[in-house]
Design a protein around this motif. Structure first.
Motif, PDB file in Angstrom:
ATOM      1  N   ARG A 160       0.845  -1.203   0.000  1.00 27.36           N
ATOM      2  CA  ARG A 160       0.000   0.000   0.000  1.00 27.36           C
ATOM      3  C   ARG A 160       0.881   1.254   0.000  1.00 27.36           C
ATOM      4  NH1 ARG A 160      -5.354  -2.496   0.350  1.00 27.36           N
ATOM      5  NH2 ARG A 160      -6.175  -0.388   0.279  1.00 27.36           N
ATOM      6  N   ILE A 161       2.192   1.090  -0.244  1.00 24.79           N
ATOM      7  CA  ILE A 161       3.103   2.246  -0.197  1.00 24.79           C
ATOM      8  C   ILE A 161       3.670   2.486  -1.597  1.00 24.79           C
ATOM      9  CG2 ILE A 161       5.251   3.151   0.775  1.00 24.79           C
ATOM     10  CD1 ILE A 161       4.822   1.340   3.201  1.00 24.79           C
ATOM     11  N   GLY A 162       3.451   3.677  -2.142  1.00 26.04           N
ATOM     12  CA  GLY A 162       3.959   4.021  -3.480  1.00 26.04           C
ATOM     13  C   GLY A 162       5.186   4.924  -3.370  1.00 26.04           C
ATOM     14  N   PRO A 163       6.400   4.355  -3.476  1.00 25.66           N
ATOM     15  CA  PRO A 163       7.586   5.206  -3.347  1.00 25.66           C
ATOM     16  C   PRO A 163       7.845   6.005  -4.623  1.00 25.66           C
ATOM     17  CG  PRO A 163       8.225   2.925  -3.718  1.00 25.66           C
ATOM     18  CD  PRO A 163       6.736   2.958  -3.746  1.00 25.66           C
ATOM     19  N   TYR A 164       8.471   7.158  -4.497  1.00 28.84           N
ATOM     20  CA  TYR A 164       8.912   7.880  -5.699  1.00 28.84           C
ATOM     21  C   TYR A 164      10.302   8.448  -5.492  1.00 28.84           C
ATOM     22  CZ  TYR A 164       6.845  11.967  -3.311  1.00 28.84           C
ATOM     23  OH  TYR A 164       6.494  12.922  -2.391  1.00 28.84           O
ATOM     24  N   ALA A 165      11.107   8.278  -6.541  1.00 35.41           N
ATOM     25  CA  ALA A 165      12.490   8.758  -6.494  1.00 35.41           C
ATOM     26  C   ALA A 165      12.679   9.951  -7.428  1.00 35.41           C
ATOM     27  CB  ALA A 165      13.451   7.630  -6.882  1.00 35.41           C
TER      28      ALA A 165
ATOM     29  N   PRO B 200       2.278   8.589  -7.540  1.00 34.21           N
ATOM     30  CA  PRO B 200       2.283   7.149  -7.794  1.00 34.21           C
ATOM     31  C   PRO B 200       1.706   6.309  -6.647  1.00 34.21           C
ATOM     32  CG  PRO B 200       4.465   7.900  -7.155  1.00 34.21           C
ATOM     33  CD  PRO B 200       3.613   9.128  -7.239  1.00 34.21           C
ATOM     34  N   LEU B 201       0.725   5.476  -6.974  1.00 35.21           N
ATOM     35  CA  LEU B 201       0.202   4.515  -6.001  1.00 35.21           C
ATOM     36  C   LEU B 201       0.999   3.220  -6.115  1.00 35.21           C
ATOM     37  CD1 LEU B 201      -3.620   5.120  -6.563  1.00 35.21           C
ATOM     38  CD2 LEU B 201      -2.278   5.777  -4.547  1.00 35.21           C
ATOM     39  N   ALA B 202       0.902   2.394  -5.077  1.00 34.28           N
ATOM     40  CA  ALA B 202       1.711   1.165  -5.040  1.00 34.28           C
ATOM     41  C   ALA B 202       1.384   0.218  -6.198  1.00 34.28           C
ATOM     42  CB  ALA B 202       1.474   0.452  -3.711  1.00 34.28           C
ATOM     43  N   ASP B 203       0.153   0.307  -6.756  1.00 36.38           N
ATOM     44  CA  ASP B 203      -0.245  -0.647  -7.801  1.00 36.38           C
ATOM     45  C   ASP B 203      -0.032  -0.121  -9.220  1.00 36.38           C
ATOM     46  OD1 ASP B 203      -2.192   1.258  -8.021  1.00 36.38           O
ATOM     47  OD2 ASP B 203      -3.874  -0.046  -7.511  1.00 36.38           O
TER      48      ASP B 203
END
Ligand SMILES: Cc1cc2nc3c(=O)[nH]c(=O)nc-3n(C[C@H](O)[C@H](O)[C@H](O)COP(=O)(O)OP(=O)(O)OC[C@H]3O[C@@H](n4cnc5c(N)ncnc54)[C@H](O)[C@@H]3O)c2cc1C
Length: 398
Positions: A75-80, A215-218
């Motif tokens: 449920r965690i959407g990471p972004y770099a 961004p969402l995790a999916d």
């Protein structure tokens, strides 16, 4: 029977529940009171429309509070990467250029709240009182006496109001708050795009107002599009196909056009700033202290910095001492930090929304900022809550 606590926290949203966890970790006796006990997160549930961008500093605070490990990884959407556009100008940030693994994470608010309550459920020194509300409080010598409905009265050395934007406790303490109605609503929805969002927080200052794709995790993206109230409501109510066409006219994210969306919601945007954060033995934090425009994704991050700052100033406080000097430090610190960030966000929205010249000026500013390395570094440190003004817990990776 009246029970005694070191701290009573009114409001078990994410800010209040994390404050309870940080204080419990200092060995304090804490009661957390909320009108509603949050439901545990159903791992099969559809993503909630209420999501937030969590900064690296805020994540450090969530780690220190024992909350982050309870949020399921899926449920965690990471972004770099973060890309911001305005009228031809563009600035791009990449985590690795700033010595970071990520610039942030997109998480649902109910997932964070459920994770915090799950941590607190296992803490023997924390009483979770829900459903219940703090209805009144009065000072009796060096304690506060609280009325709880339903429930027995409580006694506490400090009352922490984390009861949200329309804080009743702020009103009862006669603390004034300044309000700015933006006449804007934020339209929120989750969209599917032609390709999955690979972990980019994308934002454009469009003619009607700022549009973010997060961004969402999916692989989908959560959108927040701030617009004049009547435009946002019209977008909410139109057919999905018409809405997607309108959205795609305003976005050219590298993962392609939107092809579907979930139900659309609109929320009115109001900036609030409490003139004081402390009154006697009452301290405000989170949205009870201030609310900000969502364009920079800072509201809850500020609330989590409040939680960490309050825990920090109280670290050495012995419960029988007068807390006035610790609370005065908290108030000075968080009023100035909150006002600076909220003021900057407010100015960007005022300059760019519905104003082509303002967006052009922002574009020139972005161009200049992207070329000036020290400015970029300063900006990233501040936005990530890793600068020297951030609480110790935010700056240290647990
Ligand atoms: C469209 C939008 C996008 C956003 N995006 C971001 C983002 O990307 N990043 C970010 O950091 N922030 C973001 N925010 C802001 C963020 O959502 C809020 O700052 C945050 O959720 C507030 O948390 P809180 O715990 O302070 O308050 P709340 O979540 O409002 O919690 C208050 C709690 O107090 C309880 N309560 C109320 N009265 C009482 C009482 N008398 N006694 C006991 N309990 C009581 C309520 O039941 C509630 O649980 C966004 C906001 C919006 C509108």
């Amino acid at each position: 029977m009246t029970k005694d606590f070191d701290f009573v926290i009114a409001g078990g949203g994410v800010a209040g529940a994390v404050t309870a966890a940080l204080l419990a970790r200092q060995g304090r006796r804490v009661a957390l009171v909320d009108h509603k006990r949050p439901n545990p997160l159903d791992p099969k549930s559809e993503f909630d429309p209420r999501v937030v961008a969590i900064s690296p500093g805020a994540r450090n605070v969530l780690m220190a509070a024992g909350v982050w490990p309870n949020v399921p990884a899926d449920r965690i959407g990471p972004y770099a990467r973060m890309v911001v556009h305005a009228d031809g100008g563009r600035v791009e940030f990449s985590a690795s250029q700033h010595g970071l693994e990520h610039l942030g994470w997109i998480v649902e608010i109910p997932a964070l709240q459920a994770a915090a309550w799950a941590f607190l459920d296992n803490e023997t020194d924390v009483a979770l009182l829900a459903p219940a509300g703090v209805t009144a409080f009065e000072t009796r010598r060096n304690r506060l006496q609280l009325d709880i409905d339903p429930g027995d009265p409580l006694r506490t050395k400090l009352l922490i109001a984390a009861d949200g934007a329309r804080s009743r406790l702020r009103e009862q303490a006669d603390i004034e708050a300044d309000l700015w109605h933006y006449n804007q609503h934020a339209l929120v929805s989750h969209i599917t795009t032609q390709q999955a969002n690979p972990g980019i927080a994308w934002q454009r200052f469009t003619e009607p107002g700022p549009l973010a794709l997060l961004p969402l995790a999916d692989g989908r993206s959560s959108i927040v599009w701030s617009q004049p109230a009547e435009c946002a409501q019209a977008l909410r109510d139109m057919d999905e196909a018409d809405f997607l066409e309108e959205l795609n006219d305003h976005q050219d994210a590298p993962f392609g056009p939107a092809t579907a969306c979930t139900r659309r919601y609109t929320l009115p945007l109001v900036r609030r700033q409490s003139r004081q954060l402390v009154s006697g033995r009452l301290a405000l934090l989170g949205d009870a202290a201030r609310t900000v425009h969502p364009l920079a994704g800072q509201g809850l991050n500020l609330g989590l910095m409040d939680a960490a700052a309050l825990a920090e100033v109280l670290t050495d406080w012995q419960g029988e001492e007068d807390p006035a000097s610790a609370l005065a430090r908290y108030e000075r610190w968080r009023l100035s930090a909150g006002t600076l960030i909220a003021g900057g966000i407010h100015a960007i929205n005022e300059i760019t929304a519905g104003n082509p010249l303002g967006r052009r000026a922002a574009a020139i500013g972005f161009g200049a900022a992207s070329a000036l390395w020290p400015l970029r570094q300063l900006f990233v440190e501040r936005a990530c809550a890793l600068d020297s003004d951030s609480p110790r817990l935010a700056r240290s990776v647990p």
